[in-house]
Scaffold this active site. Structure first.
Site, PDB file in Angstrom:
ATOM      1  N   GLU A  72       0.515  -1.132  -0.017  1.00  0.00           N
ATOM      2  CA  GLU A  72       0.067   0.001  -0.154  1.00  0.00           C
ATOM      3  C   GLU A  72       0.948   1.411   0.110  1.00  0.00           C
ATOM      4  OE1 GLU A  72      -3.254   0.198  -0.402  1.00  0.00           O
ATOM      5  OE2 GLU A  72      -3.292  -1.814  -0.336  1.00  0.00           O
ATOM      6  N   ASP A 114      -4.676  11.956  -3.710  1.00  0.00           N
ATOM      7  CA  ASP A 114      -4.489  10.854  -4.391  1.00  0.00           C
ATOM      8  C   ASP A 114      -4.603  11.454  -5.986  1.00  0.00           C
ATOM      9  OD1 ASP A 114      -7.064  10.887  -5.071  1.00  0.00           O
ATOM     10  OD2 ASP A 114      -7.422   8.838  -3.888  1.00  0.00           O
TER      11      ASP A 114
END
Length: 233
Positions: A101, A110
């Site tokens: 991750e 993001d």
């Protein structure tokens, strides 16, 4: 008298375990000068030991018979799985899933503009949020327990712990809905555990194309999956 003394010792130990868990929840590894991974393992062990500690403390207050009748806060197999119920397995899952991750301790946007932090956490994240690695590990531990519980609703066949970690890593990545409707879970429930492991490499696409990072992750999950079956045999 000897029995009473022995019980008092257990009562004291149970109280210390409970206080230890409370103390670790209030501090971070930097304050103690501990390695973050050691801190995470210690916190997980305290959480596991808190279960028998509660039994001892409850016995001293109200009696075991009354405690058995009181189901508030009881640990049930459906809500605590092989990973969440074991400090060692949880620590292994945090390390394994965390490496795929990626860790960022300061909030960032993001690729689609959503504020994100730690190991991809988006819930309640705001600009300027910062966390220590131990706090990020704790967030990931909660997510792992949640995804394991969701997977357990459809994965009915027992599997080795290592295989469970691999499948929870996959579920964390693809979502519980996709996992539970997959051929992988159907094979596992039919008892074809090796065949279920071999389904993992098929989940390596994003946006209709093969993603190298996903291929690498699925490959590592498949290796862990088969290794667990080998050790269990």
């Amino acid at each position: 008298m000897a029995l009473r003394s022995s019980w008092s010792i257990w009562l004291i130990l149970a109280g210390l375990v409970s206080l230890g868990g409370f103390f670790l929840a209030l501090v971070n590894p930097e304050m103690l000068g501990w390695d973050p991974l050691c801190f995470a393992i210690a916190s997980a062990l305290c959480q596991v030991l808190a279960i028998p500690a509660r039994l001892v403390l409850q016995k001293s207050i109200t009696g075991l018979a009354e405690f058995r009748r009181n189901q508030v806060g009881a640990v049930r197999r459906r809500t605590v799985g092989a990973i969440a119920g074991s400090g060692i397995a949880l620590s292994t899952a945090i390390t394994f899933i965390g490496q795929w991750e990626g860790l960022r301790t300061e909030a960032y946007r993001d690729v689609v503009g959503i504020w994100t932090v730690c190991y991809g956490e988006t819930k309640g994240v705001r600009p300027g949020d910062r966390y220590s690695k131990a706090e990020c590990d704790a967030m990931l531990a909660r997510e792992i327990a949640s995804y394991e519980a969701q997977l357990d609703r459809c994965l009915k066949h027992p599997v080795p712990v290592g295989m469970k970690i691999a499948l929870v890593s996959w579920t964390y990545n693809v979502g519980a809905g996709a996992a539970c409707s997959s051929t992988l879970v159907r094979k596992a429930n039919a008892g074809d555990l090796a065949g279920a492991c071999n389904e993992l490499p098929r989940w390596n696409r994003g946006g209709g194309r093969v993603i190298k990072g996903l291929s690498n992750r699925r490959g590592a999950e498949r290796v862990m999956c088969h290794q667990a079956l080998k050790e269990a045999a």
